[in-house]
Design a protein around this motif. Structure first.
Motif, mmCIF file in Angstrom:
data_model
loop_
_atom_site.group_PDB
_atom_site.id
_atom_site.type_symbol
_atom_site.label_atom_id
_atom_site.label_comp_id
_atom_site.label_asym_id
_atom_site.label_seq_id
_atom_site.Cartn_x
_atom_site.Cartn_y
_atom_site.Cartn_z
ATOM 1 N N UNK A 33 0.823 -1.215 0.000
ATOM 2 C CA UNK A 33 0.000 0.000 0.000
ATOM 3 C C UNK A 33 0.851 1.256 0.000
ATOM 4 N N UNK A 34 1.966 1.236 0.735
ATOM 5 C CA UNK A 34 2.825 2.421 0.791
ATOM 6 C C UNK A 34 3.382 2.767 -0.582
ATOM 7 N N UNK A 35 3.689 1.742 -1.379
ATOM 8 C CA UNK A 35 4.237 2.005 -2.714
ATOM 9 C C UNK A 35 3.233 2.728 -3.596
ATOM 10 N N UNK A 36 1.947 2.468 -3.412
ATOM 11 C CA UNK A 36 0.925 3.145 -4.219
ATOM 12 C C UNK A 36 0.695 4.579 -3.761
ATOM 13 N N UNK A 37 0.936 4.844 -2.479
ATOM 14 C CA UNK A 37 0.710 6.189 -1.958
ATOM 15 C C UNK A 37 1.636 7.232 -2.542
ATOM 16 N N UNK A 38 2.784 6.829 -3.099
ATOM 17 C CA UNK A 38 3.778 7.809 -3.553
ATOM 18 C C UNK A 38 3.376 8.501 -4.847
ATOM 19 N N UNK A 39 2.367 7.987 -5.570
ATOM 20 C CA UNK A 39 2.024 8.566 -6.875
ATOM 21 C C UNK A 39 0.628 9.183 -6.910
ATOM 22 N N UNK A 40 -0.107 9.122 -5.818
ATOM 23 C CA UNK A 40 -1.478 9.613 -5.846
ATOM 24 C C UNK A 40 -1.513 11.144 -5.882
ATOM 25 N N UNK A 41 -2.569 11.658 -6.521
ATOM 26 C CA UNK A 41 -2.711 13.104 -6.672
ATOM 27 C C UNK A 41 -3.675 13.715 -5.668
ATOM 28 N N UNK A 42 -4.648 12.948 -5.237
ATOM 29 C CA UNK A 42 -5.659 13.490 -4.337
ATOM 30 C C UNK A 42 -5.264 13.255 -2.883
ATOM 31 N N UNK A 85 -6.960 12.776 -0.031
ATOM 32 C CA UNK A 85 -7.566 11.671 0.704
ATOM 33 C C UNK A 85 -7.137 10.313 0.160
ATOM 34 N N UNK A 86 -6.763 10.239 -1.112
ATOM 35 C CA UNK A 86 -6.285 8.980 -1.656
ATOM 36 C C UNK A 86 -4.943 8.585 -1.032
ATOM 37 N N UNK A 87 -4.071 9.560 -0.852
ATOM 38 C CA UNK A 87 -2.799 9.280 -0.180
ATOM 39 C C UNK A 87 -3.058 8.748 1.222
ATOM 40 N N UNK A 88 -3.971 9.387 1.932
ATOM 41 C CA UNK A 88 -4.274 8.969 3.300
ATOM 42 C C UNK A 88 -4.942 7.596 3.330
ATOM 43 N N UNK A 89 -5.723 7.278 2.307
ATOM 44 C CA UNK A 89 -6.377 5.971 2.264
ATOM 45 C C UNK A 89 -5.343 4.858 2.157
ATOM 46 N N UNK A 90 -4.378 5.006 1.252
ATOM 47 C CA UNK A 90 -3.349 3.974 1.123
ATOM 48 C C UNK A 90 -2.435 3.954 2.341
ATOM 49 N N UNK A 91 -2.284 5.107 2.971
ATOM 50 C CA UNK A 91 -1.544 5.148 4.227
ATOM 51 C C UNK A 91 -2.239 4.312 5.296
ATOM 52 N N UNK A 92 -3.564 4.393 5.358
ATOM 53 C CA UNK A 92 -4.309 3.603 6.344
ATOM 54 C C UNK A 92 -4.107 2.110 6.121
ATOM 55 N N UNK A 93 -4.218 1.677 4.873
ATOM 56 C CA UNK A 93 -4.002 0.259 4.566
ATOM 57 C C UNK A 93 -2.617 -0.169 5.045
ATOM 58 N N UNK A 94 -1.622 0.662 4.751
ATOM 59 C CA UNK A 94 -0.251 0.349 5.130
ATOM 60 C C UNK A 94 -0.078 0.295 6.640
ATOM 61 N N UNK A 95 -0.636 1.262 7.357
ATOM 62 C CA UNK A 95 -0.451 1.318 8.811
ATOM 63 C C UNK A 95 -1.155 0.167 9.522
ATOM 64 N N UNK A 96 -2.308 -0.237 9.033
ATOM 65 C CA UNK A 96 -2.943 -1.415 9.628
ATOM 66 C C UNK A 96 -2.158 -2.683 9.295
ATOM 67 N N UNK A 143 -12.061 20.829 -3.669
ATOM 68 C CA UNK A 143 -11.087 20.317 -4.624
ATOM 69 C C UNK A 143 -10.026 19.553 -3.827
ATOM 70 N N UNK A 144 -9.821 18.265 -4.135
ATOM 71 C CA UNK A 144 -8.900 17.430 -3.360
ATOM 72 C C UNK A 144 -7.561 17.216 -4.047
ATOM 73 N N UNK A 145 -7.361 17.769 -5.231
ATOM 74 C CA UNK A 145 -6.137 17.546 -5.990
ATOM 75 C C UNK A 145 -4.993 18.384 -5.406
ATOM 76 N N UNK A 146 -3.962 17.725 -4.913
ATOM 77 C CA UNK A 146 -2.845 18.444 -4.283
ATOM 78 C C UNK A 146 -2.105 19.331 -5.275
ATOM 79 N N UNK A 147 -2.154 18.995 -6.548
ATOM 80 C CA UNK A 147 -1.459 19.806 -7.552
ATOM 81 C C UNK A 147 -2.183 21.120 -7.825
ATOM 82 N N UNK A 148 -3.381 21.278 -7.292
ATOM 83 C CA UNK A 148 -4.094 22.553 -7.400
ATOM 84 C C UNK A 148 -3.963 23.385 -6.127
ATOM 85 N N UNK A 149 -3.122 22.934 -5.211
ATOM 86 C CA UNK A 149 -2.980 23.632 -3.930
ATOM 87 C C UNK A 149 -1.658 24.377 -3.881
ATOM 88 N N UNK A 150 -0.965 24.302 -2.770
ATOM 89 C CA UNK A 150 0.299 25.008 -2.601
ATOM 90 C C UNK A 150 0.117 26.329 -1.867
#
Length: 678
Positions: free
Chosen positions: A320-329, A331-342, A385-392
């Motif tokens: 799961x951690x490997x998938x978190x490194x490429x996500x754009x949104x 909450x998606x990063x946090x979702x894969x983080x949850x899978x990894x932490x459990x 808007x959940x896209x991190x590339x639209x933030x900063x």
């Protein structure tokens, strides 16, 4: 005090259930009388549950025997039948700690919802708060359940509530689909769980987590070998107990989103963000890990099952951690983080780290609830808007959210002295010291250790893209403000993410000799059969031969911290700049695979449509052509014979007289031929 705390224990779950009824009924019949759409009754109810949970925990601490009571007998054995079905409450250090965690996160989610749901002009608020109330009541009931059957019932009710809340925005196409997916995937695991519950009951005659006068609890049954399993499917008792453990584990893998039943959790982000915080931190996903911890006396006697749990956990953490490194949104990063932490928690439990896994369950509840609520604050500011590339550049615009989110991120990445460092490193330490005697455990440890680097990378990639650099859109330049009801939960959880690890500082305790392992003391304060010390005596693992414990602790902590800092530092260097590039594009086709989640969804759809469906059709054809064909053929012969024979029933007396005479003649001729009269 202990007796009074027990008498009030059912109220812990009853209060959120009452808030569910208020929101449901008042929302349907008198919505104008419902304050804030049901938020106020929900806040009051969960706050009451929190106070009572804390009181129960204090009572358990002051009682050397814990608090246990069998409240309602559901089905009692008759005659020589030896079985025991009841609804009961089990209050011990583990359950009271979890009650405090669940009720605390629930009350903060209710408060946060005032800013996230109520201030956004959301419709259907009574339905939302009714769902939160039922969700909280179900999880609290699951936590203090005294037996496996009762736990299964509330385990399923938790799943139902998640379906209701993930699909809250049912008029949109995404949420209903995500809710159905979550329901079906977790139900698949729960089928195994149900078979396991039936098997446990049939084998032992009880499903109790703690013993009663008439029935020993599950671990005692396994130790004594008092079971009929010797003749079941030709398996010896130990093998049959392992089968039961794996069957129950099916439900755990589904609920706690472990490989391969993890695919529902990222899609569950379609639900409201406060719901995501509750699901990931303290309710549905936590339920699976808590169940293994609750049954640890049973699993501690099954070394093969423990090794399997550890390997699945270690693999899931890395996968799961490997998938978190490429996500754009966000909450998606946090979702894969949850899978990894459990996955880390499962690794800890499988490696014999009962305290370590429980510790990580506690710290993760705080920092993951914080990160999801922090993401919710950002989503409000960004007009959903959940896209991190639209933030900063949000650091200066949202300082409270930023520093709280940073606290949670440091805890998630495992940076000292934040809470995740202490709990995650204790998990890895347990896997290391026990892993040298087991190649499977050592492989699980290696995967968990490698996942630390990826965790640091995706965590600080998320922080940098969201809060640092220049604003990349007009919305980021002028974000929407958030109120106190959003900031207050962030401040509380941000503080806990920073300091909660102090309850169990194993590396410092080993280095200085100071008594800083308070959680170990807490989990040893209950009934002897349910203590961490007792579980340690049951475990099949030794500590290997890798030198002194102090050296091992410091080595494990140092390597893990170094990997976390390396991952975080690399992400900071690449993304904490004015105008960052998406450096993961350099991964090429590997990024495509990661971004598409290793095509797990497509693979599962292929299994369903390309394998299961044709197999079902072939079975249906065989059933209708062969099974039904034989049955229908027999009935056709019977019907045809009957239709021919019934023609002699004409109702004409002369016909009947003729038939009688003819039959008598035929009978006499037959007898004569047989007797040789002719």
């Amino acid at each position: 005090m202990a007796a009074l705390s027990f008498e009030l224990a059912p109220v812990i779950a009853a209060l959120p259930f009452v808030s569910f009824l208020i929101a449901l009924l008042a929302g349907a019949f008198a919505p104008r009388l419902l304050p804030k759409g049901g938020a106020i009754p929900g806040i009051a109810a969960t706050a009451g549950s929190l106070l009572l949970s804390a009181w129960a925990a204090l009572a358990v601490w002051n009682s050397s025997e814990g608090v246990y009571h069998e409240s309602i007998t559901w089905v009692a054995g008759v005659g020589d039948a030896a079985f025991d079905l009841h609804f009961g409450i089990l209050l011990d250090p583990l359950s009271t700690m979890m009650l405090v965690i669940v009720s605390l996160v629930a009350v903060l989610v209710h408060v946060f919802s005032l800013g996230y749901m109520n201030d956004e002009g959301e419709t259907g608020l009574p339905r939302y708060y009714a769902g939160l109330g039922l969700f909280t009541a179900s999880m609290l009931s699951f936590v203090f359940a005294s037996n496996l059957l009762m736990a299964f019932m509330f385990f399923e009710l938790v799943g139902l509530c998640s379906w209701l809340l993930i699909g809250f925005h049912f008029r949109e196409p995404g949420p209903p689909s995500a809710a159905k997916k979550a329901f079906l995937v977790t139900r698949f695991g729960d089928y195994f769980f149900l078979v396991g519950v039936v098997g446990v009951f049939a084998t032992f005659g009880t499903t109790a987590f703690a013993g009663s006068e008439s029935f020993p609890h599950l671990a005692e049954q396994v130790l004594a070998g008092e079971a009929s399993a010797t003749t079941f499917l030709g398996l010896d008792p130990q093998a049959w107990f392992a089968v039961l453990g794996l069957l129950v584990l099916g439900g755990v893998v589904g609920k706690s989103a472990q490989y391969p039943l993890h695919t529902w959790l990222p899609d569950a982000m379609e639900g409201p963000t406060p719901v995501s915080a509750l699901i990931h931190a303290a309710t549905m996903v936590a339920a699976g890990v808590y169940l293994v911890a609750r049954m640890y006396g049973f699993y501690a006697l099954l070394p093969q099952v423990l090794a399997f749990i550890a390997f699945v956990g270690g693999f899931t953490a890395l996968f799961a951690a490997s998938m978190g490194v490429v996500k754009k949104e966000l909450k998606q990063v946090l979702a894969y983080s949850t899978i990894s932490q459990y996955g880390y928690m499962m690794l800890g439990l499988g490696a014999g780290g009962y305290v370590a896994a429980t510790f990580h369950l506690m710290t993760h509840a705080f920092f993951k609830a914080l990160l999801f609520l922090g993401a919710g604050s950002v989503i409000i500011a960004m007009h959903h808007n959940e896209n991190m590339w639209d933030m900063g550049g949000l650091k200066e615009k949202m300082p409270v959210t930023y520093y709280a989110f940073l606290s949670g991120s440091l805890a998630l990445a495992g940076i000292v002295p934040f809470s995740g460092f202490w709990s995650k490193d204790e998990v890895l330490y347990e896997a290391l010291v026990h892993g040298l005697d087991s190649p499977l455990l050592l492989g699980a440890y290696a995967m968990g250790l490698l996942a630390v680097f990826f965790t640091g990378f995706y965590t600080f990639r998320m922080v940098a893209l969201t809060f640092h650099g220049d604003p990349r859109t007009d919305t980021a330049r002028d974000p929407h403000g958030v109120g106190w009801n959003v900031k207050l939960p962030l401040v509380v959880l941000g503080t806990l993410a920073a300091v909660a690890g102090l309850v169990n500082m194993v590396p410092v305790a080993e280095l200085t000799g100071a008594h800083l392992e308070f959680l170990h003391d807490w989990l040893d304060a209950g009934p002897e059969a349910l203590t961490a010390h007792h579980y340690g005596d049951l475990l099949p693992y030794s500590s290997g031969t890798i030198g002194t414990e102090l050296t091992t602790v410091l080595l494990s902590a140092g390597v893990s911290l170094g990997l976390a800092l390396a991952g975080a530092g690399l992400a900071w260097k690449l993304y904490a700049v004015a105008d960052p590039d998406e450096h993961t594009d350099k991964l090429g086709s590997a990024k495509t695979v990661l971004f598409n989640n290793y095509y797990q969804d497509e693979y599962q759809v292929w299994i369903a449509t390309g394998l299961t469906l044709p197999l079902a059709r072939a079975a249906d054809k065989f059933d209708q052509g062969v099974i039904d064909g034989v049955v229908n053929g027999v009935s056709s012969v019977s019907l045809l014979s009957g239709s021919r024979v019934k023609r002699i029933q004409s109702g004409v007396v002369t016909n009947y007289a003729f038939l009688l005479t003819a039959s008598l003649v035929v009978l006499l001729v037959a007898i004569g031929l047989i007797g040789g009269w002719f």
